[in-house]
Design a protein around this motif. Structure first.
Motif, short mmCIF file in Angstrom:
data_model
loop_
_atom_site.label_atom_id
_atom_site.label_comp_id
_atom_site.label_asym_id
_atom_site.label_seq_id
_atom_site.Cartn_x
_atom_site.Cartn_y
_atom_site.Cartn_z
N ARG A 9 11.93 9.61 -2.23
CA ARG A 9 11.70 10.39 -1.01
C ARG A 9 13.00 10.65 -0.26
NH1 ARG A 9 7.66 11.95 -3.54
NH2 ARG A 9 5.58 11.20 -3.01
N GLU A 10 13.88 9.66 -0.24
CA GLU A 10 15.14 9.83 0.48
C GLU A 10 16.04 10.88 -0.17
OE1 GLU A 10 16.79 5.94 0.73
OE2 GLU A 10 15.57 5.36 2.48
N GLU A 11 15.90 11.04 -1.48
CA GLU A 11 16.72 12.05 -2.16
C GLU A 11 16.03 13.41 -2.18
OE1 GLU A 11 15.65 11.36 -6.88
OE2 GLU A 11 17.16 10.09 -5.95
N GLY A 12 14.88 13.53 -1.51
CA GLY A 12 14.18 14.80 -1.41
C GLY A 12 13.23 15.11 -2.53
N ASN A 13 12.92 14.11 -3.37
CA ASN A 13 11.99 14.31 -4.47
C ASN A 13 10.56 14.15 -3.96
OD1 ASN A 13 10.30 13.86 -6.80
ND2 ASN A 13 12.14 13.43 -7.99
N MET A 36 2.32 -0.48 3.18
CA MET A 36 3.75 -0.38 2.89
C MET A 36 4.03 0.75 1.90
SD MET A 36 6.20 -3.61 2.08
CE MET A 36 7.90 -3.60 2.57
N GLY A 37 3.13 0.91 0.91
CA GLY A 37 3.30 2.00 -0.05
C GLY A 37 3.23 3.35 0.63
N LEU A 38 2.29 3.53 1.55
CA LEU A 38 2.18 4.78 2.29
C LEU A 38 3.40 5.00 3.17
CD1 LEU A 38 -1.58 4.52 3.33
CD2 LEU A 38 -0.62 6.11 1.67
N GLU A 39 3.90 3.95 3.78
CA GLU A 39 5.07 4.07 4.63
C GLU A 39 6.32 4.44 3.83
OE1 GLU A 39 5.15 0.32 6.66
OE2 GLU A 39 3.92 1.09 8.32
N CYS A 40 6.34 4.08 2.56
CA CYS A 40 7.47 4.45 1.70
C CYS A 40 7.38 5.91 1.24
CB CYS A 40 7.54 3.53 0.48
SG CYS A 40 8.05 1.84 0.85
N GLY A 41 6.21 6.53 1.44
CA GLY A 41 6.07 7.93 1.06
C GLY A 41 5.07 8.20 -0.05
#
Length: 233
Positions: free
Chosen positions: A68-72, A90-95
């Motif tokens: 998610r941080e790299e825009g994928n 936590m999984g949802l919060e990670c994207g």
């Protein structure tokens, strides 16, 4: 044929998923650890990732967050422990887009895969004829939501939203002033066949607030109506 990557270190579960993906018309590929998994995401460019949390090398949270941080924005369904709610949140919060608990039924897994893929197909459909007439932009106060480019701008700053966050923000902005319950938002954004918890909505709203407010997380744009749900101001 849709390509689905399974990142799972338990051989029996991995083979079971691969078999059922094949029988349901998907191209299933697999990785048995986190390092191999994220490498295959970049190399194979799957249409969806089934991602276990507890993995050797790199855990599922780190993989999801890194992508998610790299825009994928590849759809991700996390595979979590059955009784641990914190894993799901936590999984949802990670994207992640959805989660499925172990042990899971194959029918449930396939239903969730189809639902997530269907949502992404609707969001990412981009017809040339529409682009030729100009981008579709929704302007609300200092927020500009560009549906064609999947962009959100607040003044001169852009907010990087996941596909599901973007859908949720756009829906609420289009219906600004209307109060939606969590169940109504689940039905409209996740689909009526979504079997998740209403906590999912809260997590996504919190992410949207943080991104719109540049990390402050206030409710300048989305208001919580106690006992009823949320509305876009």
């Amino acid at each position: 044929m849709k390509k689905i990557l399974i990142i799972e270190d338990e051989p029996n579960i991995r083979e079971l998923i691969l078999y059922n993906l094949k029988t349901n018309g998907y191209d299933g590929i697999a990785a048995e650890d986190g390092i191999m998994g994220i490498t295959m995401v970049h190399r194979e460019k799957p249409d969806l990732v089934l991602l276990d949390i507890m993995l050797p090398g790199k855990n599922g949270y780190d993989i999801c967050k890194e992508l998610r941080e790299e825009g994928n924005n590849t759809p991700i369904i996390m595979i979590t422990a059955k009784t641990d709610e914190s894993d799901k949140v936590m999984g949802l919060e990670c994207g992640a887009d959805d989660y499925i608990s172990k042990p899971f039924g194959i029918r449930e897994m396939m239903a969730r895969i189809k639902a997530v893929l269907r949502r992404y197909e609707v969001t990412s459909s981009d017809e040339p004829a529409e682009r030729d007439r100009g981008d579709s932009v929704l302007e609300v106060g200092d927020i500009y939501i560009n549906a064609d480019r999947h962009e959100v701008r607040i003044g001169d700053r852009y907010a990087e939203l996941t596909t599901r966050e973007f859908e949720l923000l756009k829906f609420m902005a289009e219906n600004r002033g209307h109060v939606f319950s969590r169940d109504q938002l689940l039905n409209n954004i996740w689909g009526i066949d979504y079997a998740g918890e209403t906590r999912t909505v809260d997590v996504h709203i919190r992410h949207i607030r943080q991104k719109l407010s540049n990390g402050e997380g206030d409710d300048k744009y989305i208001e919580t109506i106690r006992g009823r749900g949320y509305k876009f101001r």
